[in-house]
Write a protein that holds these residues in place. Structure first.
Motif, short mmCIF file in Angstrom:
data_model
loop_
_atom_site.label_atom_id
_atom_site.label_comp_id
_atom_site.label_asym_id
_atom_site.label_seq_id
_atom_site.Cartn_x
_atom_site.Cartn_y
_atom_site.Cartn_z
N ILE A 1 -16.32 25.44 78.04
CA ILE A 1 -15.30 24.39 77.98
C ILE A 1 -15.41 23.59 76.69
O ILE A 1 -14.43 23.45 75.94
CB ILE A 1 -15.41 23.44 79.19
N SER B 1 -7.20 19.31 84.66
CA SER B 1 -8.07 20.48 84.63
C SER B 1 -8.64 20.65 83.21
O SER B 1 -9.20 19.72 82.65
CB SER B 1 -7.28 21.72 85.07
N VAL C 1 -12.24 25.48 86.98
CA VAL C 1 -13.24 26.22 86.22
C VAL C 1 -14.60 26.13 86.90
O VAL C 1 -15.36 27.09 86.94
CB VAL C 1 -13.33 25.69 84.77
N MET C 2 -14.90 24.95 87.47
CA MET C 2 -16.16 24.79 88.17
C MET C 2 -16.26 25.72 89.37
O MET C 2 -17.34 26.21 89.71
CB MET C 2 -16.32 23.33 88.63
N PRO D 1 -12.43 19.72 85.10
CA PRO D 1 -12.44 21.18 85.30
C PRO D 1 -12.76 21.65 86.71
O PRO D 1 -13.66 22.46 86.93
CB PRO D 1 -13.51 21.63 84.31
N TYR D 2 -12.01 21.15 87.69
CA TYR D 2 -12.25 21.58 89.07
C TYR D 2 -12.14 23.09 89.22
O TYR D 2 -13.02 23.75 89.79
CB TYR D 2 -11.23 20.91 90.00
N VAL E 1 -18.14 29.01 88.89
CA VAL E 1 -19.60 29.07 88.80
C VAL E 1 -20.20 29.71 90.04
O VAL E 1 -21.11 30.53 89.96
CB VAL E 1 -20.18 27.65 88.59
N GLU F 1 -20.47 31.50 85.35
CA GLU F 1 -20.94 30.28 84.69
C GLU F 1 -20.56 30.21 83.21
O GLU F 1 -20.30 29.11 82.70
CB GLU F 1 -22.46 30.15 84.86
N GLN G 1 -17.86 30.80 81.72
CA GLN G 1 -16.54 30.19 81.56
C GLN G 1 -16.65 28.67 81.60
O GLN G 1 -15.98 27.96 80.84
CB GLN G 1 -15.56 30.68 82.63
N TYR G 2 -17.51 28.17 82.51
CA TYR G 2 -17.70 26.72 82.59
C TYR G 2 -18.39 26.20 81.33
O TYR G 2 -18.00 25.18 80.76
CB TYR G 2 -18.52 26.37 83.83
#
Length: 223
Positions: free
Chosen positions: A199, A156, A184-185, A181-182, A188, A193, A195-196
């Motif tokens: 990264i 992750s 975190v994605m 980043p599954y 979106v 968004e 947060q993504y």
């Protein structure tokens, strides 16, 4: 399974890499059968392949190169007869495996990440054990080919794991960082968004604190 989800951040034209940042991350079975899909996917403009079947290095790399892919490898090995785990108690054997893999791919595979999603796929979840194999892999690979690039990895965007591995000795012994980043994605689609997009700058802050000489290394999203 073939995942079209490889994004490279921080590579420049000076590093002699393909223009497209997108790549494929084939599963083990898909990697073995690379000849069945390599051409069709290459026609979309994708020119990176992450991971390959190392038991048939020449055949698989031959197919990849014929179709214009640049290949990034994964260094992952455990002793036979034990549960798959970081081989921190078998560093001589681990270094021999790394050296052999790098030598087989020399001039063809320049990038190697240490383990897939650590601490996943390992009986040990210890950042310290992971740090030991990172350092050993870095040393062994550079002895074979000083130009080869070694990737520090994490499941992750596990910043705690990365920080602890760096504190345990991995600092300075890598050339790029890989994350998957599954989770975190997933944010979106829920309107999160930022947060993504945070990264990369967040990882750079971590590197500046824990491994300042590597604070500007490339960051790859390899799944």
């Amino acid at each position: 399974m073939i995942q079209i989800a490889m994004l490279l951040v921080g590579l420049t034209a000076a590093q002699d890499v393909p223009e497209s940042p997108w790549g494929i991350a084939p599963s083990h079975s898909a990697s073995v059968g690379v000849d069945r899909w390599a051409t069709a996917i290459a026609e979309t403009g994708i020119c990176w392949m992450r991971g390959f079947y190392q038991r048939e290095t020449d055949r698989v790399l031959g197919v990849a190169e014929k179709n214009g892919y640049q290949v990034a490898g994964i260094l992952q090995w455990s002793r036979k007869g034990v549960k798959h785990t970081f081989p921190s108690d078998a560093l001589p054997e681990w270094k021999a495996y790394v050296a052999a893999a790098v030598k087989k791919g020399q001039g063809r595979v320049r990038y190697w990440e240490v383990w897939n999603e650590p601490p996943n796929f390992s009986a040990s979840k210890s950042p310290a054990d992971y740090a030991k194999i990172v350092v050993a892999a870095y040393e062994a690979a550079k002895e074979v080919d000083p130009s080869v690039q070694i990737g520090l990895a994490a499941q992750s965007v596990n910043l705690n794991f990365l920080a602890q591995a760096l504190d345990a000795g991995a600092a300075g012994c890598f050339d790029y960082v890989t994350v998957h980043p599954y989770e975190v994605m997933d944010l979106v689609a829920r309107g999160c968004e930022p947060q993504y997009l945070s990264i990369v700058p967040t990882i750079r802050k971590l590197l500046a604190d824990k491994s300042p000489t590597k604070k500007d290394v490339p960051i790859w999203i390899t799944e």
